[in-house]
Structure formats: structure tokens, C-alpha cells
Design an enzyme around this catalytic site. Structure first.
Site, mmCIF file in Angstrom:
data_model
loop_
_atom_site.group_PDB
_atom_site.id
_atom_site.type_symbol
_atom_site.label_atom_id
_atom_site.label_comp_id
_atom_site.label_asym_id
_atom_site.label_seq_id
_atom_site.Cartn_x
_atom_site.Cartn_y
_atom_site.Cartn_z
ATOM 1 N N ASP A 1 0.852 -1.184 0.000
ATOM 2 C CA ASP A 1 0.000 0.000 0.000
ATOM 3 C C ASP A 1 0.893 1.242 0.000
ATOM 4 O OD1 ASP A 1 -1.704 2.111 0.609
ATOM 5 O OD2 ASP A 1 -2.679 1.081 2.280
ATOM 6 N N ASP B 1 -5.966 7.291 -5.434
ATOM 7 C CA ASP B 1 -6.319 8.696 -5.202
ATOM 8 C C ASP B 1 -7.178 8.820 -3.941
ATOM 9 O OD1 ASP B 1 -6.534 11.457 -5.680
ATOM 10 O OD2 ASP B 1 -8.120 11.221 -7.174
#
Length: 184
Positions: free
Chosen positions: A17, A41
Site C-alpha cells: 500500500d 487517489d
């Protein structure tokens, strides 16, 4: 993890991540309105907090957003980085509308902006391969080629010591690991 070196810069492929990455700059695969969205995003805005959105709104006031292939920079809010570079990748329309050039421009403009602020490390997600539909293998090729060409230019301003491609999906990790050696 897989790593190569071009000049003085280490290029690594990491799985995970990007919002958990620690370093100078995290690159966000943004939309042209800079208003947050889904995927990476949304995660960057959610974890980074409202400071990032407020700065994006200020950029919108000044220049009306960010066109595809370009990049803008904000603070990183709650992320463990100094800045977030927001770049807008192309929407895949079959490959005949300059998508490869626009995607390469995303990487180049992000690297240039990172150098302008004196960054030593930067992390990229897999730009445009999610909702924008860019096929993963060609996107990987464009990304690695753009970064390696940028590093091979005779640039006095390059301060980058570490460039990480942080792949959230295992198939992207596998592609980047497989292709990385072709760009040494």
C-alpha cells in the site's frame, strides 16, 4: 523486492500500500479536477487527511486543475512523506490517442517536480492501470522506460537516490519485477 541501479539512483519494486510508504514524495494517480476519487487517489486523500484536499482546491483556484501528463505538488498531510505529487494519467482509448506519451509525461513531470523540491526519494503507484483502463503490461513498459531515460539524461539537478514502484496488486508486482532488468 527487486532492485536495480541507474547511475546513483536505486530503483525498486515493492508490493503493498503506497500510503504506508515512508520517504520524501508519494505520487498520486489523480484526476484532472484534483478532487479525490477512487483507488490510490481516494486512499491518499482519506489517509492523508483534509490538508491535501485543501491544497488541491487552492491549485484548482490558481490553474483550474491539472491536465493529463502534468503534475502538481501538495503537502502530505498525515502520510509519512513530505509531499504528494498529483499527476493525471491518460484514459486508455485503445492506444492510438497518444496515451503512451501522456503516461510517460506523468513520470517525467513527477520526477522533475521532485528534483525541483530537492527530494531524495519518491514512490510511484501504477498510474492509469485502474479505472482509467490502461493495460498493465504496456503501462509497466512505459513507466520503466520513462524513468530510466530520465535518469540517463545528463542532469545536474537529479538528487533522487531512491525510486520505488509500489504495486498494490500482485500481477503488477510480477510485471515490474520481470521487466525491471530490461532497463539496467
Amino acid at each position: 523486492m527487486k532492485t536495480i541501479t541507474i547511475g546513483k539512483t536505486l530503483i525498486s519494486v515493492l508490493s503493498g500500500d503506497i500510503t504506508a510508504w515512508t520517504g520524501d514524495i508519494i505520487v498520486n494517480a489523480a484526476n484532472s479536477g484534483l478532487l479525490g476519487g477512487n483507488g490510490v487517489d481516494g486512499a491518499i486523500h482519506r489517509i492523508g487527511g483534509p490538508e491535501i484536499m485543501e491544497q488541491c482546491k487552492e491549485i484548482r483556484k490558481l490553474q483550474g486543475g491539472c491536465p493529463p501528463g502534468h503534475a502538481v505538488i501538495t503537502g502530505a498531510g498525515n502520510l509519512d512523506a513530505k509531499h504528494v505529487i498529483h499527476t493525471v494519467g491518460p484514459i486508455w482509448e485503445g492506444g492510438g490517442r497518444g496515451e503512451a506519451q501522456t503516461l510517460a509525461d506523468c513520470y517525467r513531470s513527477s520526477l522533475q517536480l521532485a528534483n525541483e523540491v530537492g527530494a531524495r526519494s519518491i514512490a510511484f503507484p501504477n498510474i492509469s492501470t485502474g479505472i482509467y483502463g490502461y493495460p498493465k503490461s504496456p503501462a509497466c513498459d512505459v513507466a520503466l522506460k520513462a524513468v530510466s531515460e530520465f535518469l540517463r539524461e545528463d542532469r545536474q539537478d537529479n538528487r533522487l537516490e531512491q525510486i520505488d514502484f509500489v504495486c498494490f496488486e500482485s500481477d503488477n508486482t510480477d510485471l515490474y519485477v520481470q521487466w525491471l532488468e530490461h532497463y539496467v
